[in-house]
Enzyme design. Structure first.
Site, PDB file in Angstrom:
ATOM      1  N   ASN A 133      28.938 -46.722  55.728  1.00 52.32           N
ATOM      2  CA  ASN A 133      29.644 -45.742  54.907  1.00 52.32           C
ATOM      3  C   ASN A 133      30.968 -45.367  55.586  1.00 52.32           C
ATOM      4  O   ASN A 133      31.565 -46.180  56.270  1.00 52.32           O
ATOM      5  CB  ASN A 133      28.759 -44.526  54.624  1.00 52.32           C
ATOM      6  CG  ASN A 133      28.950 -43.940  53.248  1.00 52.32           C
ATOM      7  OD1 ASN A 133      30.069 -43.646  52.838  1.00 52.32           O
ATOM      8  ND2 ASN A 133      27.867 -43.761  52.516  1.00 52.32           N
ATOM      9  N   HIS A 145      32.256 -48.879  56.938  1.00 55.04           N
ATOM     10  CA  HIS A 145      31.273 -49.856  57.413  1.00 55.04           C
ATOM     11  C   HIS A 145      31.634 -50.470  58.764  1.00 55.04           C
ATOM     12  O   HIS A 145      31.436 -51.665  58.996  1.00 55.04           O
ATOM     13  CB  HIS A 145      31.079 -50.963  56.380  1.00 55.04           C
ATOM     14  CG  HIS A 145      30.533 -50.498  55.068  1.00 55.04           C
ATOM     15  ND1 HIS A 145      29.648 -49.443  54.958  1.00 55.04           N
ATOM     16  CD2 HIS A 145      30.749 -50.944  53.795  1.00 55.04           C
ATOM     17  CE1 HIS A 145      29.329 -49.260  53.679  1.00 55.04           C
ATOM     18  NE2 HIS A 145      29.990 -50.147  52.951  1.00 55.04           N
ATOM     19  N   HIS A 174      23.171 -53.652  53.123  1.00 54.51           N
ATOM     20  CA  HIS A 174      24.061 -53.423  51.984  1.00 54.51           C
ATOM     21  C   HIS A 174      23.820 -54.493  50.903  1.00 54.51           C
ATOM     22  O   HIS A 174      24.718 -55.263  50.568  1.00 54.51           O
ATOM     23  CB  HIS A 174      25.508 -53.450  52.451  1.00 54.51           C
ATOM     24  CG  HIS A 174      26.501 -52.881  51.479  1.00 54.51           C
ATOM     25  ND1 HIS A 174      26.822 -53.489  50.285  1.00 54.51           N
ATOM     26  CD2 HIS A 174      27.256 -51.756  51.529  1.00 54.51           C
ATOM     27  CE1 HIS A 174      27.723 -52.779  49.644  1.00 54.51           C
ATOM     28  NE2 HIS A 174      28.008 -51.703  50.391  1.00 54.51           N
ATOM     29  N   GLU A 186      21.377 -48.553  49.730  1.00 56.73           N
ATOM     30  CA  GLU A 186      21.652 -48.579  51.162  1.00 56.73           C
ATOM     31  C   GLU A 186      20.935 -47.431  51.871  1.00 56.73           C
ATOM     32  O   GLU A 186      21.505 -46.345  52.060  1.00 56.73           O
ATOM     33  CB  GLU A 186      23.154 -48.463  51.409  1.00 56.73           C
ATOM     34  CG  GLU A 186      24.006 -49.454  50.627  1.00 56.73           C
ATOM     35  CD  GLU A 186      25.459 -49.023  50.572  1.00 56.73           C
ATOM     36  OE1 GLU A 186      26.067 -48.828  51.647  1.00 56.73           O
ATOM     37  OE2 GLU A 186      25.982 -48.858  49.450  1.00 56.73           O
TER      38      GLU A 186
END
Length: 328
Positions: free
Chosen positions: A73, A100, A171, A292
């Protein structure tokens, strides 16, 4: 079974391993420790979005099925403090945030298989101190395992030699029906609260109750047109909790995790163009649902949140389970 899938930009081999159990088959590649394909024997399609060559994963399918990190994130402003020391990170999203793990995060590295077997495989990666701006030499491993029911378990384990933030995530984009979008999918999220965000997708502060608003998925309903938020799960340390359930085409996917949250993204901005996915077609908006399981985002700037900081000697374990069933 292990085979060469393609080449990294540096010319190294990207390997692919296939595991099988309980009527399920999963293909994992070393680039990004990515779940490249997932199928059930009774179906003729992949349930995850993925590419068939490295060009796709170096381009529009960059995060599809990958392990992202060291911090999944977003981190606001591309900077953080650890134990009073300032660190500048890669600002790889509109020059404003770190997404990420930055430009050389886990998803943009070639991992190596440490163990392969008929029903499980383990990949390892060393993330050196300072890469992407993150402190500490981070050792990370991920195990993909299929059990006798065909459920997929994913466990990510990390250690460091210096204090650092560590909150990786799987992901994957899921599509249960094989249709071009999620219009026939229904979603349930077992969360009483979620994190409102600003225009940069950075949390605004404390969790807000879902309370029959647009993010209330406590009862199954269509996925919706606007959805890219972290839902805050009931949490008991060391225990797996239900996160969400997706249903379409007579099939259901139940996800559980030992993490505090689950980011749900409806894939609104997916556009793979000339890069073809499974079935030989390009993916467009809402082609798959990203699920996720992860720690809450932007914890370095949110003192009111639980912290994802880890220290030397600590082993951080992130586990998620994806279980499938046929709906009568």
């Amino acid at each position: 079974m292990i085979e060469v899938f393609g080449k990294t930009p540096e010319g190294d081999d990207v390997m692919r391993c296939q595991i099988r159990n309980g009527g399920a088959v999963a293909s994992i590649i070393t680039w990004g420790a990515t779940l490249q394909d997932f199928r059930l024997d009774r179906l003729d399609r992949s349930l995850v979005l993925g590419g068939n060559d490295m060009a796709a994963y170096l381009g529009p399918m960059r995060y599809f099925g990958a392990i992202v990190g060291p911090v999944a994130n977003r981190i606001a402003g591309g900077q953080m403090e650890v134990k009073g020391q300032h660190f500048d990170l890669d600002k790889n999203e509109a020059g404003r945030t770190t997404l990420h793990g930055g430009l050389a995060g886990f998803s943009d590295r070639n991992w190596s298989f440490d163990m392969t077997g008929p029903a499980e495989c383990r990949l390892m990666l060393s993330h050196p101190d300072g890469l992407g701006g993150f402190p500490g030499n981070i050792s990370v491993g991920v195990t993909y395992r299929l059990d006798k029911s065909g459920a997929l378990d994913i466990e990510i384990i990390g250690m460091t030699d210096a204090p650092t933030y560590f909150s990786p995530a799987f992901h994957g984009y899921w599509n249960l029906s094989g249709k071009q979008d999620l219009s026939d999918h229904r979603l349930t999220v077992f969360a009483p609260t979620y994190l409102p965000v600003d225009d940069d997708q950075i949390p605004l502060g404390r969790p807000s109750p879902v309370d029959e608003g647009p993010f209330d998925y406590r009862m199954a309903r269509p996925v919706g047109a606007v959805l890219d938020h972290n839902f805050c799960l009931p949490f008991v340390r060391g225990q797996m909790q239900e996160a969400c359930k997706v249903e379409a085409a007579g099939l259901s996917l139940e996800v559980s995790t030992n993490q505090r949250g689950v980011q749900i993204y409806n894939g609104l901005h997916i556009q793979t163009g000339a890069s073809r996915g499974h079935g030989g077609r390009a993916y467009g908006p809402c082609a798959g649902l990203a699920i996720e399981p992860q720690f809450w985002p932007d914890t370095p700037h949110q003192p009111g949140y639980p912290s994802s900081l880890i220290s030397p000697g600590q082993v951080s374990k992130h586990r998620s389970r994806f279980e499938f069933a046929t709906n009568d």
